[in-house]
Enzyme design. Structure first.
Site, PDB file in Angstrom:
ATOM      1  N   GLY A  46      -3.995   3.259  -0.423  1.00  0.00           N
ATOM      2  CA  GLY A  46      -2.889   3.981   0.204  1.00  0.00           C
ATOM      3  C   GLY A  46      -1.637   3.858  -0.639  1.00  0.00           C
ATOM      4  O   GLY A  46      -1.470   2.887  -1.376  1.00  0.00           O
ATOM      5  N   GLN A  51       7.219   3.839  -2.121  1.00  0.00           N
ATOM      6  CA  GLN A  51       6.796   2.980  -3.232  1.00  0.00           C
ATOM      7  C   GLN A  51       7.028   3.607  -4.602  1.00  0.00           C
ATOM      8  O   GLN A  51       7.007   2.913  -5.609  1.00  0.00           O
ATOM      9  CB  GLN A  51       5.302   2.633  -3.086  1.00  0.00           C
ATOM     10  CG  GLN A  51       5.018   1.743  -1.890  1.00  0.00           C
ATOM     11  CD  GLN A  51       3.531   1.504  -1.749  1.00  0.00           C
ATOM     12  OE1 GLN A  51       2.825   2.294  -1.133  1.00  0.00           O
ATOM     13  NE2 GLN A  51       3.039   0.430  -2.337  1.00  0.00           N
ATOM     14  N   CYS A  92      -1.064  -4.944  -1.454  1.00  0.00           N
ATOM     15  CA  CYS A  92      -0.179  -3.790  -1.585  1.00  0.00           C
ATOM     16  C   CYS A  92       0.085  -3.547  -3.065  1.00  0.00           C
ATOM     17  O   CYS A  92       0.297  -4.499  -3.819  1.00  0.00           O
ATOM     18  CB  CYS A  92       1.134  -4.092  -0.859  1.00  0.00           C
ATOM     19  SG  CYS A  92       2.344  -2.777  -0.981  1.00  0.00           S
ATOM     20  N   LEU A  93       0.078  -2.279  -3.480  1.00  0.00           N
ATOM     21  CA  LEU A  93       0.326  -1.964  -4.889  1.00  0.00           C
ATOM     22  C   LEU A  93       1.727  -2.397  -5.324  1.00  0.00           C
ATOM     23  O   LEU A  93       1.962  -2.602  -6.517  1.00  0.00           O
ATOM     24  CB  LEU A  93       0.152  -0.460  -5.138  1.00  0.00           C
ATOM     25  CG  LEU A  93      -1.278   0.076  -4.960  1.00  0.00           C
ATOM     26  CD1 LEU A  93      -1.304   1.589  -5.169  1.00  0.00           C
ATOM     27  CD2 LEU A  93      -2.251  -0.615  -5.912  1.00  0.00           C
ATOM     28  N   HIS A 134      -0.016   0.027   7.729  1.00  0.00           N
ATOM     29  CA  HIS A 134       0.609  -0.552   6.528  1.00  0.00           C
ATOM     30  C   HIS A 134       1.488   0.495   5.824  1.00  0.00           C
ATOM     31  O   HIS A 134       2.636   0.221   5.482  1.00  0.00           O
ATOM     32  CB  HIS A 134      -0.498  -1.066   5.597  1.00  0.00           C
ATOM     33  CG  HIS A 134      -0.024  -1.604   4.284  1.00  0.00           C
ATOM     34  ND1 HIS A 134      -0.178  -2.932   3.920  1.00  0.00           N
ATOM     35  CD2 HIS A 134       0.592  -0.994   3.225  1.00  0.00           C
ATOM     36  CE1 HIS A 134       0.345  -3.099   2.704  1.00  0.00           C
ATOM     37  NE2 HIS A 134       0.810  -1.944   2.256  1.00  0.00           N
ATOM     38  N   GLU A 135       0.948   1.706   5.633  1.00  0.00           N
ATOM     39  CA  GLU A 135       1.691   2.747   4.906  1.00  0.00           C
ATOM     40  C   GLU A 135       2.888   3.243   5.718  1.00  0.00           C
ATOM     41  O   GLU A 135       3.954   3.504   5.154  1.00  0.00           O
ATOM     42  CB  GLU A 135       0.769   3.918   4.535  1.00  0.00           C
ATOM     43  CG  GLU A 135      -0.394   3.575   3.602  1.00  0.00           C
ATOM     44  CD  GLU A 135      -0.005   2.766   2.384  1.00  0.00           C
ATOM     45  OE1 GLU A 135       1.118   2.928   1.882  1.00  0.00           O
ATOM     46  OE2 GLU A 135      -0.822   1.938   1.940  1.00  0.00           O
ATOM     47  N   HIS A 138       5.841   1.089   5.298  1.00  0.00           N
ATOM     48  CA  HIS A 138       6.603   1.369   4.063  1.00  0.00           C
ATOM     49  C   HIS A 138       7.696   2.403   4.338  1.00  0.00           C
ATOM     50  O   HIS A 138       8.807   2.283   3.825  1.00  0.00           O
ATOM     51  CB  HIS A 138       5.681   1.903   2.963  1.00  0.00           C
ATOM     52  CG  HIS A 138       4.965   0.843   2.180  1.00  0.00           C
ATOM     53  ND1 HIS A 138       5.621  -0.157   1.494  1.00  0.00           N
ATOM     54  CD2 HIS A 138       3.640   0.636   1.951  1.00  0.00           C
ATOM     55  CE1 HIS A 138       4.730  -0.934   0.882  1.00  0.00           C
ATOM     56  NE2 HIS A 138       3.524  -0.476   1.148  1.00  0.00           N
TER      57      HIS A 138
HETATM   58 NI    NI Z   1       1.683  -1.225   0.498  1.00  0.00          NI
END
Ligand code: NI
Length: 168
Positions: A46, A51, A92-93, A134-135, A138
């Site tokens: 995701g 981000q 998480c990226l 989670h997304e 963000h």
């Molecule tokens: Ni993330």
């Protein structure tokens, strides 16, 4: 198509609150394609626009094994969450190399626009439900590590800052 740079925690821009997408047009679809390419390239499941320093309510997700079922959520809103909750390790990226337990609802219902601007209603459970939560966090400016203890957050911050210095 282009790979986009991903902001790394503790970058303060990760805490900006995203604004609704005003128009689903070709410009947005180009951004969506770039976000998908960036997510697949980084082996993520995701990616939220936050981000990549675009503060609009847009996320891309693919939790499929084959990595061929992209899900695009524009202006997503969670309309229902299960009372049942589960704690699982998340990554998480924007926080590379860190995995830790976060409690989430096991199932959610979401309404969002798709890449054609059509309303879609999604019922998700398991990994997809967790990924959506989670997304969407963000988009509110929240990174998963903020669910962890202040002690752990401090350690992660130190580790990330060190790693980013080493990269330069
Ligand atoms: Ni993330």
């Amino acid at each position: 198509m282009a790979l986009l740079p991903i902001l790394c925690y503790p970058d303060p821009r990760l805490h900006k609150v995203a604004q609704p997408v005003a128009a689903v047009d070709d410009r947005l679809r180009t951004l969506i394609d770039d976000m998908l390419e960036t997510m697949y390239d980084a082996n993520g499941i995701g990616l939220a626009a936050t981000q990549i320093d675009v503060h609009q309510r847009l996320v891309v997700i693919d939790t499929s094994e084959e990595r061929n079922q992209p899900l695009v959520l524009i202006n997503p809103e969670i309309t229902w969450m299960s009372d049942e909750r589960v704690k699982g390790d998340e990554g998480c990226l924007s926080v590379p190399g860190i995995y830790d337990g976060v409690e989430r609802a096991t199932a959610v219902k979401v309404t969002a626009l798709d890449r054609d601007g059509q309303t879609q209603n999604i019922e998700a459970e398991g990994l997809l439900a967790i990924c959506i939560q989670h997304e969407l966090d963000h988009l509110k400016g929240k990174v998963f590590v903020e669910y962890l203890s202040p002690l752990k957050q401090g350690r992660i911050k130190t580790k990330m800052v060190k790693a980013q210095k080493a990269e330069r």
